[in-house]
Write a protein that holds these residues in place. Structure first.
Motif, mmCIF file in Angstrom:
data_model
loop_
_atom_site.group_PDB
_atom_site.id
_atom_site.type_symbol
_atom_site.label_atom_id
_atom_site.label_comp_id
_atom_site.label_asym_id
_atom_site.label_seq_id
_atom_site.Cartn_x
_atom_site.Cartn_y
_atom_site.Cartn_z
ATOM 1 N N VAL A 107 -30.969 25.349 -55.896
ATOM 2 C CA VAL A 107 -31.584 24.886 -54.648
ATOM 3 C C VAL A 107 -32.255 23.540 -54.866
ATOM 4 O O VAL A 107 -32.104 22.614 -54.065
ATOM 5 C CB VAL A 107 -32.600 25.923 -54.111
ATOM 6 C CG1 VAL A 107 -33.457 25.334 -53.001
ATOM 7 C CG2 VAL A 107 -31.885 27.175 -53.629
ATOM 8 N N ALA A 111 -30.083 21.231 -52.472
ATOM 9 C CA ALA A 111 -30.552 21.353 -51.090
ATOM 10 C C ALA A 111 -31.046 20.006 -50.560
ATOM 11 O O ALA A 111 -31.262 19.060 -51.314
ATOM 12 C CB ALA A 111 -31.656 22.403 -51.007
ATOM 13 N N HIS A 117 -37.834 25.741 -49.415
ATOM 14 C CA HIS A 117 -37.046 26.974 -49.473
ATOM 15 C C HIS A 117 -37.896 28.118 -50.009
ATOM 16 O O HIS A 117 -38.443 28.017 -51.114
ATOM 17 C CB HIS A 117 -35.810 26.761 -50.351
ATOM 18 C CG HIS A 117 -34.905 25.702 -49.806
ATOM 19 N ND1 HIS A 117 -33.725 25.990 -49.175
ATOM 20 C CD2 HIS A 117 -35.029 24.344 -49.764
ATOM 21 C CE1 HIS A 117 -33.148 24.867 -48.778
ATOM 22 N NE2 HIS A 117 -33.933 23.849 -49.134
ATOM 23 N N SER A 169 -31.739 29.213 -45.797
ATOM 24 C CA SER A 169 -31.392 28.558 -47.057
ATOM 25 C C SER A 169 -30.102 29.142 -47.632
ATOM 26 O O SER A 169 -30.121 29.987 -48.519
ATOM 27 C CB SER A 169 -32.528 28.708 -48.067
ATOM 28 O OG SER A 169 -32.163 28.124 -49.302
#
Length: 195
Positions: A107, A111, A117, A169
């Motif tokens: 992530v 991301a 997140h 997410s």
């Protein structure tokens, strides 16, 4: 009560305490966050591409955006978490740790910058990946049966690894899932080594 029954009873009690403790932490933190901090604890989630955001690898799975978010995660967390433990309780700790690291780092790297997140779904998808892959890697009857049952009950969740609605997410789902699959492979290799 036989020795085997007593051992099974102790094991189930231990598993219940572990899962209950996690759920209690989730709920207490969300209550504190909503009532006292008005949602400001969420900044301790994973913030991609920012050094400070790495702390979220440890904290993000315990934080949720709302009580609705937490409610949606509680039941699958308990069911899939318990299924991870069903063969060996120690598997839960290994899957949880590897999923937090692989999922969190994934992530953080991939991301969108500036996003935050949070949520235990990173663990839920890690448990899902582990349970679906364990039957393939371990190739024993119990693991295969659990993989099939999880596939039938929760297989539809796999679509959550793809981009969907804003605010969800999918990167956490994807990299959590990958972390679970990696752990299934690692645990299977370790078990083969000690046979």
């Amino acid at each position: 009560m036989s020795l085997k029954d007593n051992s099974l009873s102790r094991q189930l009690k231990t598993q219940g305490i572990i899962l209950g403790s996690f759920v209690a932490i989730f709920w207490v933190l969300e209550f504190i966050d909503q009532v006292i901090f008005r949602g400001r604890l969420d900044v301790y989630g994973i913030i991609p591409h920012r050094l400070i955001g790495l702390r979220g690898i440890l904290f993000a799975p315990f934080l949720h955006g709302s009580f609705g978010h937490l409610i949606a995660n509680t039941v699958p967390f308990v069911i899939l978490g318990w299924l991870v433990m069903i063969q060996e309780t120690s598997d839960f700790w290994i899957v949880t740790l590897v999923t937090m690291i692989v999922g969190g780092v994934g992530v953080w790297i991939f991301a969108t910058p500036g996003s935050i997140h949070i949520g235990s779904s990173i663990l839920i998808f890690g448990y899902l990946g582990f349970l679906l892959a364990r039957g393939y890697f371990q190739r024993n009857l119990a693991s295969i049966i659990i993989s099939v049952i999880v596939g039938l009950l929760y297989g539809g969740l796999v679509w959550g690894v793809l981009p969907s609605a804003p605010g969800i997410s999918w990167q956490g789902h994807l990299f959590g899932f990958i972390g679970g699959v990696i752990t299934a492979r690692l645990i299977a290799k370790e078990k083969q080594y000690y046979r």
